[in-house]
Motif scaffolding. Sequence first.
Motif, mmCIF file in Angstrom:
data_model
loop_
_atom_site.group_PDB
_atom_site.id
_atom_site.type_symbol
_atom_site.label_atom_id
_atom_site.label_comp_id
_atom_site.label_asym_id
_atom_site.label_seq_id
_atom_site.Cartn_x
_atom_site.Cartn_y
_atom_site.Cartn_z
ATOM 1 N N GLU A 64 49.193 37.989 59.060
ATOM 2 C CA GLU A 64 49.332 39.367 59.550
ATOM 3 C C GLU A 64 49.747 40.275 58.469
ATOM 4 O O GLU A 64 49.266 41.329 58.342
ATOM 5 N N GLU A 65 50.531 39.804 57.470
ATOM 6 C CA GLU A 65 50.881 40.610 56.379
ATOM 7 C C GLU A 65 49.690 40.975 55.373
ATOM 8 O O GLU A 65 49.324 42.169 55.021
ATOM 9 N N GLN A 66 48.954 39.938 54.977
ATOM 10 C CA GLN A 66 47.606 39.992 54.116
ATOM 11 C C GLN A 66 46.631 40.788 54.983
ATOM 12 O O GLN A 66 46.212 41.719 54.289
ATOM 13 N N ILE A 67 46.316 40.805 55.993
ATOM 14 C CA ILE A 67 45.280 41.410 56.827
ATOM 15 C C ILE A 67 45.649 43.141 56.842
ATOM 16 O O ILE A 67 44.704 43.907 56.610
ATOM 17 N N GLU A 68 46.977 43.187 57.306
ATOM 18 C CA GLU A 68 47.442 44.585 57.439
ATOM 19 C C GLU A 68 47.164 45.366 56.279
ATOM 20 O O GLU A 68 46.704 46.612 55.962
ATOM 21 N N LEU A 69 47.684 44.688 55.042
ATOM 22 C CA LEU A 69 47.373 45.198 53.675
ATOM 23 C C LEU A 69 46.046 45.380 53.201
ATOM 24 O O LEU A 69 45.918 46.544 52.805
ATOM 25 N N GLN A 70 45.170 44.400 53.564
ATOM 26 C CA GLN A 70 43.748 44.601 53.178
ATOM 27 C C GLN A 70 43.203 45.979 54.128
ATOM 28 O O GLN A 70 42.559 46.587 53.576
ATOM 29 N N LEU A 71 43.699 46.050 55.202
ATOM 30 C CA LEU A 71 43.226 47.282 56.041
ATOM 31 C C LEU A 71 43.795 48.533 55.491
ATOM 32 O O LEU A 71 43.055 49.451 55.417
ATOM 33 N N ASP A 72 45.048 48.327 54.936
ATOM 34 C CA ASP A 72 45.499 49.590 54.179
ATOM 35 C C ASP A 72 44.859 49.817 52.996
ATOM 36 O O ASP A 72 44.570 51.016 52.834
ATOM 37 N N ILE A 73 44.499 49.016 51.958
ATOM 38 C CA ILE A 73 43.743 49.337 50.953
ATOM 39 C C ILE A 73 42.479 49.514 51.038
ATOM 40 O O ILE A 73 41.504 49.986 50.112
ATOM 41 N N GLY A 74 41.714 49.011 52.080
ATOM 42 C CA GLY A 74 40.314 49.084 52.401
ATOM 43 C C GLY A 74 39.377 48.487 51.413
ATOM 44 O O GLY A 74 38.149 48.955 51.247
ATOM 45 N N ARG A 75 39.956 47.337 50.609
ATOM 46 C CA ARG A 75 39.018 46.969 49.717
ATOM 47 C C ARG A 75 38.940 45.427 49.993
ATOM 48 O O ARG A 75 39.852 44.728 50.572
ATOM 49 N N LYS A 76 37.815 44.734 49.428
ATOM 50 C CA LYS A 76 37.756 43.101 49.639
ATOM 51 C C LYS A 76 37.111 42.667 47.885
ATOM 52 O O LYS A 76 36.610 43.553 47.051
ATOM 53 N N SER A 77 37.563 41.503 47.664
ATOM 54 C CA SER A 77 36.915 41.140 46.235
ATOM 55 C C SER A 77 36.303 39.547 46.616
ATOM 56 O O SER A 77 36.959 39.031 47.218
ATOM 57 N N GLU A 78 35.716 39.174 45.415
ATOM 58 C CA GLU A 78 35.026 37.908 45.311
ATOM 59 C C GLU A 78 35.959 37.076 44.419
ATOM 60 O O GLU A 78 36.694 37.359 43.358
ATOM 61 N N GLN A 79 35.760 35.629 44.547
ATOM 62 C CA GLN A 79 36.432 34.622 43.574
ATOM 63 C C GLN A 79 35.860 35.128 42.030
ATOM 64 O O GLN A 79 36.491 35.111 41.067
ATOM 65 N N GLN A 80 34.510 35.416 41.898
ATOM 66 C CA GLN A 80 34.053 35.510 40.491
ATOM 67 C C GLN A 80 34.585 36.819 39.909
ATOM 68 O O GLN A 80 34.454 37.046 38.708
ATOM 69 N N ALA A 81 35.455 37.501 40.869
ATOM 70 C CA ALA A 81 36.046 38.935 40.115
ATOM 71 C C ALA A 81 37.197 38.695 39.234
ATOM 72 O O ALA A 81 37.443 39.267 38.279
ATOM 73 N N LEU A 82 37.523 37.355 39.162
ATOM 74 C CA LEU A 82 38.657 36.799 38.580
ATOM 75 C C LEU A 82 38.083 36.737 36.998
ATOM 76 O O LEU A 82 38.846 36.977 36.035
ATOM 77 N N ALA A 83 36.741 36.586 36.886
ATOM 78 C CA ALA A 83 36.012 36.599 35.398
ATOM 79 C C ALA A 83 36.306 37.997 34.822
ATOM 80 O O ALA A 83 36.149 38.003 33.514
ATOM 81 N N SER A 84 36.750 39.229 35.466
ATOM 82 C CA SER A 84 37.004 40.415 34.754
ATOM 83 C C SER A 84 38.201 40.140 33.593
ATOM 84 O O SER A 84 38.240 40.953 32.973
ATOM 85 N N ARG A 85 39.016 39.116 33.787
ATOM 86 C CA ARG A 85 40.152 38.768 32.856
ATOM 87 C C ARG A 85 39.595 37.756 31.936
ATOM 88 O O ARG A 85 40.725 37.049 31.243
ATOM 89 N N GLY A 86 38.476 37.300 31.994
ATOM 90 C CA GLY A 86 38.210 36.302 31.134
ATOM 91 C C GLY A 86 37.425 35.024 31.945
ATOM 92 O O GLY A 86 37.885 34.724 33.041
ATOM 93 N N LEU A 87 36.345 34.352 31.467
ATOM 94 C CA LEU A 87 36.005 33.087 32.021
ATOM 95 C C LEU A 87 37.068 32.056 32.172
ATOM 96 O O LEU A 87 36.791 31.147 33.294
ATOM 97 N N ASP A 88 37.900 31.942 31.357
ATOM 98 C CA ASP A 88 38.963 30.886 31.639
ATOM 99 C C ASP A 88 40.303 31.260 32.530
ATOM 100 O O ASP A 88 40.917 30.446 32.955
ATOM 101 N N PHE A 89 40.272 32.383 32.818
ATOM 102 C CA PHE A 89 41.431 33.038 33.513
ATOM 103 C C PHE A 89 41.707 32.252 34.900
ATOM 104 O O PHE A 89 42.727 31.874 35.231
#
Length: 362
Positions: A321-346
């Motif tokens: 409930e906390e996570q879903i409500e936070l997501q509705l509040d920020i209005g964003r979603k993200s993929e696993q591969q988005a972690l590569a923005s911090r480097g391939l080994d992150f």
Amino acid sequence: MSTQDETARDELIDLAAEFYDQFASGDIPEMTLPTRTKSNIEYDPESGVWKYGDRTSTRSANSVRGARKLLKAVYTIEFLADQLEADRSSTLRELYYLSESWDNEEAQFGDQDESNQLIEDLEIVSGVTREDFHMRPEESGATLMGPIEIREQTRRGEREIHCQEDVGEGGYQIPNNPDMIDFLDDDVEFILCVETGGMRDRLVENGFDEEYDCLVVHLKGQPARATRRITKRLHDELDLPVAVFTDGDPWSYRIYGSVAYGSIKSAHLSEYLATPEADFVGIQPRDIVEYDLPSDPLSDSDINALESELDDPRFQTDYWEEQIELQLDIGRKSEQQALASRGLDFVTDTYLPDRLDEMGVL
């Protein structure tokens, strides 16, 4: 025919005999099934999974539509019984096309969804899984990679396979019926179920399975029953922790839910397929904020799905409930591969070790 096949065939024949007995006694033939809706799913505290409740619906021959459904059931029962006796198998797709050769046009299926649903109905009323009917889905391509040795029963006899040393980078492909596998030896510390092929390949390329003695299970999106079954067997029989690593969107949360608690469609098999002890290690809405991950705006369908999950019994916990409500509040979603923005080994050096340590898996 094996004892298991004989049992499955007997259950089918008994079901057909029930229809015959109803006819013989002058009763209108019918078949009663649980109502397969979200509102009819109830939590079973003993098993820790979600099952169908007490609401039922009846397929009865007292209407033309109901009579057609029962006619199709009888034809399908005959086909499955003959298939078991001949020690053959077929796919769900093939069943749909095979019905076009049946001598009664009323028994033929209009589309594959109809034949798929009938197989599920027969599972429920007979207590036999479609795998034991020798019915296969189309190939899922889901795989295992990690330090475990298995023995697999095949038509060419038994073969022993080490799921790191004896396979290529693609891993060991999970068979349609994982109950034909024996676990021989392992050095596995935990199981990591991964949603996407790209992330699965990243973990293997970075040697995550070797460094942490991890068994990487590729879910390949919404996991097939075979994938969920082998995950449950590995957890139950080898006492291994299970973590599910997905994208950070409502559809991926449902992937986790199907692994942990079962799906609405197959709630009659929750104890057979679901692993309620599985933890969620996927992209959280708070990760999107904390790591400033590249993200996309929620679509209207995403918002509707998240709001629906707030009413879904599988997600009615403080965490979700906390996570879903936070997501509705920020209005964003993200993929696993988005972690590569911090480097391939992150993902293998920081994100997963930190999350798994926080959860007590490492």
